[in-house]
Design an enzyme around this catalytic site. Structure first.
Site, mmCIF file in Angstrom:
data_model
loop_
_atom_site.group_PDB
_atom_site.id
_atom_site.type_symbol
_atom_site.label_atom_id
_atom_site.label_comp_id
_atom_site.label_asym_id
_atom_site.label_seq_id
_atom_site.Cartn_x
_atom_site.Cartn_y
_atom_site.Cartn_z
ATOM 1 C CG ASN A 115 -0.267 -0.010 2.511
ATOM 2 O OD1 ASN A 115 0.427 0.944 2.852
ATOM 3 N ND2 ASN A 115 -0.403 -1.093 3.270
ATOM 4 C CG ASP A 175 -7.281 -4.851 6.695
ATOM 5 O OD1 ASP A 175 -6.770 -4.877 7.837
ATOM 6 O OD2 ASP A 175 -7.823 -3.842 6.208
ATOM 7 C CE LYS A 230 8.790 -13.005 -13.290
ATOM 8 N NZ LYS A 230 9.371 -12.855 -14.582
ATOM 9 C CG PHE A 271 -2.733 5.774 13.218
ATOM 10 C CD1 PHE A 271 -2.095 5.559 14.425
ATOM 11 C CD2 PHE A 271 -2.536 6.975 12.568
ATOM 12 C CE1 PHE A 271 -1.268 6.525 14.983
ATOM 13 C CE2 PHE A 271 -1.712 7.951 13.105
ATOM 14 C CZ PHE A 271 -1.078 7.719 14.317
ATOM 15 C CE LYS A 281 -11.346 1.163 11.979
ATOM 16 N NZ LYS A 281 -10.799 1.691 10.783
ATOM 17 C CE LYS A 305 -9.127 -3.164 14.434
ATOM 18 N NZ LYS A 305 -7.939 -3.298 13.602
HETATM 19 N N1 CTP Z 1 -4.131 -3.111 12.180
HETATM 20 C C1 CTP Z 1 -3.546 -4.164 12.802
HETATM 21 N N2 CTP Z 1 -3.505 -5.387 12.210
HETATM 22 C C2 CTP Z 1 -4.076 -5.592 11.012
HETATM 23 C C3 CTP Z 1 -4.711 -4.502 10.366
HETATM 24 C C4 CTP Z 1 -4.726 -3.266 10.964
HETATM 25 O O1 CTP Z 1 -3.036 -3.990 13.905
HETATM 26 N N3 CTP Z 1 -4.003 -6.769 10.447
HETATM 27 C C5 CTP Z 1 -4.155 -1.801 12.867
HETATM 28 C C6 CTP Z 1 -3.553 -0.657 12.095
HETATM 29 O O2 CTP Z 1 -2.181 -0.487 12.374
HETATM 30 C C7 CTP Z 1 -4.370 0.531 12.589
HETATM 31 C C8 CTP Z 1 -5.718 -0.089 12.861
HETATM 32 O O3 CTP Z 1 -5.499 -1.468 13.064
HETATM 33 O O4 CTP Z 1 -3.865 1.041 13.805
HETATM 34 C C9 CTP Z 1 -6.629 0.066 11.720
HETATM 35 O O5 CTP Z 1 -7.810 -0.605 12.035
HETATM 36 P P1 CTP Z 1 -8.611 -1.362 10.939
HETATM 37 O O6 CTP Z 1 -9.967 -1.621 11.496
HETATM 38 O O7 CTP Z 1 -7.885 -2.493 10.377
HETATM 39 O O8 CTP Z 1 -8.669 -0.209 9.894
HETATM 40 P P2 CTP Z 1 -9.036 -0.276 8.450
HETATM 41 O O9 CTP Z 1 -8.214 -1.295 7.736
HETATM 42 O O10 CTP Z 1 -8.942 1.129 7.992
HETATM 43 O O11 CTP Z 1 -10.521 -0.775 8.664
HETATM 44 P P3 CTP Z 1 -11.627 -1.127 7.654
HETATM 45 O O12 CTP Z 1 -11.040 -2.104 6.709
HETATM 46 O O13 CTP Z 1 -12.652 -1.702 8.574
HETATM 47 O O14 CTP Z 1 -11.991 0.173 7.057
#
Ligand code: CTP
Length: 421
Positions: free
Chosen positions: A219, A288, A298, A336, A350, A354
């Site tokens: 990303n 995610d 490859k 974040f 969140k 969380k």
């Molecule tokens: N985070 C984490 N582990 C993951 C994904 C995200 O610890 N596998 C943390 C990120 O570092 C950030 C927070 O979770 O601090 C973001 O929350 P999340 O709900 O994953 O945010 P988004 O991906 O923005 O959520 P969504 O997909 O629900 O919009």
């Protein structure tokens, strides 16, 4: 140094207040002890008099003490009002503005910061009236040192024991430092900084999820926000571990850099170190999803389209939120949220989902801020409310986030001091 009014109320932990007075004096502060009537049932005023070398205030109505209306004159000269132990009764009086003895009058009269260390039986601590009173006080800016868990004088095992004297003294010191900074004192850096003695882990950057040895899903995160947070925490004297995904940034001087690549690597690195931290700030843009079956070699192109199956990664912040030590709010968690709409609503969700203490929300749909730029504007959401931080450098935003974190840390004994005790 500072002039501190130490209020002692009628709980079994009153004897620990003697050590608190001594700890504050050892740090160079002047202490005025104020005992409520019930406190004198537990410890004699002479003990505090001998330690503080000052007359102990036990009565609002002592002849000779009112020429300058003593509670008002003390209220305007002290740098801090610390109450340890604070009983349910005192907490209730403070929350409701009752002023029927010297200490409660002083509380209402002073503009100095106030720190209370509640101590009581578990059921009393959990009673909705006490919970509400503490919430009211915190919402008005009173700082609270959480009680510890363990054997209580009443024979119960549970939460309610007065926090250890070193933790109370450390919280008082931190509050005094924050007050001095607010008054424009030169910002101490390094060892004398406001986060000295604290261990903070910051995650930063993107994660790369490999498809094969040469391709990955990533990303656009540059890591700048996380690196700015790590640099600011170092400047404030914290011991900082920076767990970073792939970035082009140089690690701030003094951080312990742990370089990782994937979400799984980051999960392992963070969880392995979480037990030592006072706070974890998850600024990384963790993937995610990760390819379900990364190829060992490859992948060669074929004629048709290619479908890649992605599977969910482990939620690092979620797993941190479930650590048993979170019952003592350790480590304090900052998450974040990068959103493109309904920023506050999603961030508030969140916070609860969380079980984190602060959510720093970015609106990444706005041009010129968020991912891969030097500026950011965020909304900081916590149980105390919502704070908008307008567009400014990521370093300035980092300072605002750490200010909020420091306020939360006041209530949490440092891991380093707990390990020493
Ligand atoms: N985070 C984490 N582990 C993951 C994904 C995200 O610890 N596998 C943390 C990120 O570092 C950030 C927070 O979770 O601090 C973001 O929350 P999340 O709900 O994953 O945010 P988004 O991906 O923005 O959520 P969504 O997909 O629900 O919009």
């Amino acid at each position: 140094m500072a002039l501190i009014a130490l209020g002692v109320t009628g709980g079994i932990g009153a004897y620990k207040a003697v050590e608190i007075a001594r700890g504050l004096q050892n740090n160079g502060h002047e202490v005025i002890a104020i005992m409520t009537r019930s406190a004198t049932q537990f410890v004699g005023p002479l003990t505090f008099e001998a330690i503080t070398r000052r007359e102990v205030i036990t009565d609002q109505w002592k002849a000779g003490a009112n020429a300058d209306i003593e509670h008002i004159s003390i209220a305007s000269t002290i740098d801090l009002l610390l109450v340890a132990p604070a009983t349910a009764n005192t907490v209730g009086k403070f929350a409701n503005g009752l002023a029927d003895d010297f200490l409660s009058s002083l509380f209402v009269a002073t503009k100095a910061p106030v720190l209370i260390a509640p101590a009581m039986n578990t059921n009393m601590f959990e009673h909705p009236a006490v919970v509400k009173n503490l919430e009211t006080l915190m919402a008005r800016g009173v700082h609270v040192v959480d009680p510890g868990s363990g054997y209580l004088a009443c024979g119960w095992i549970g939460k309610g024991r007065l926090a250890e004297p070193e933790a109370v003294v450390a919280a008082a010191e931190q509050l005094l430092r924050i007050k001095a900074l607010a008054l424009g004192a030169p910002k101490p850096a390094g060892e004398g900084g406001t986060m000295a003695g604290r261990r903070v882990m910051v995650t930063a950057g993107p994660t790369y999820e490999d498809l094969d040895p040469v391709r990955f899903v990533g990303n656009r995160s540059s890591g700048r926000m996380g690196y700015a947070l790590a640099a600011e925490a170092i400047r404030r004297g914290a011991t900082v571990t920076l767990v970073s995904g792939p970035t082009h940034l140089a690690a701030p001087h003094g951080v312990d850099l742990i370089a990782v690549r994937s979400a799984a690597d980051m999960h392992t690195a963070v969880m392995a170190r979480a037990a030592e931290q006072d706070a974890v700030i998850m600024a990384a843009a963790v993937a995610d999803y990760t390819p379900a079956n990364p190829a060992g070699q490859k992948v060669k192109k074929g004629e048709g389209d290619l479908t890649i199956t992605l599977q969910r990664t482990k939620d690092i912040l979620g797993d941190l939120g479930r650590l048993p030590s979170r019952a003592q709010r350790l480590p304090v968690l900052v998450g974040f949220a990068a959103e493109t709409q309904d920023v506050v609503a999603y961030a508030t969700g969140k916070l609860e989902k969380k079980a984190v203490d602060l959510v720093v929300a970015n609106d990444v749909s706005r041009a010129g801020m968020g991912f891969d730029v030097d500026l950011n504007a965020v909304t900081i959401v916590s149980a105390d409310g919502v704070e908008d931080v307008p567009l400014q450098s990521k370093s300035a935003v980092a300072a605002r986030v750490l200010d909020r974190l420091e306020q939360l840390l006041i209530a949490v004994p440092s891991r380093a001091s707990a390990a020493k005790a």
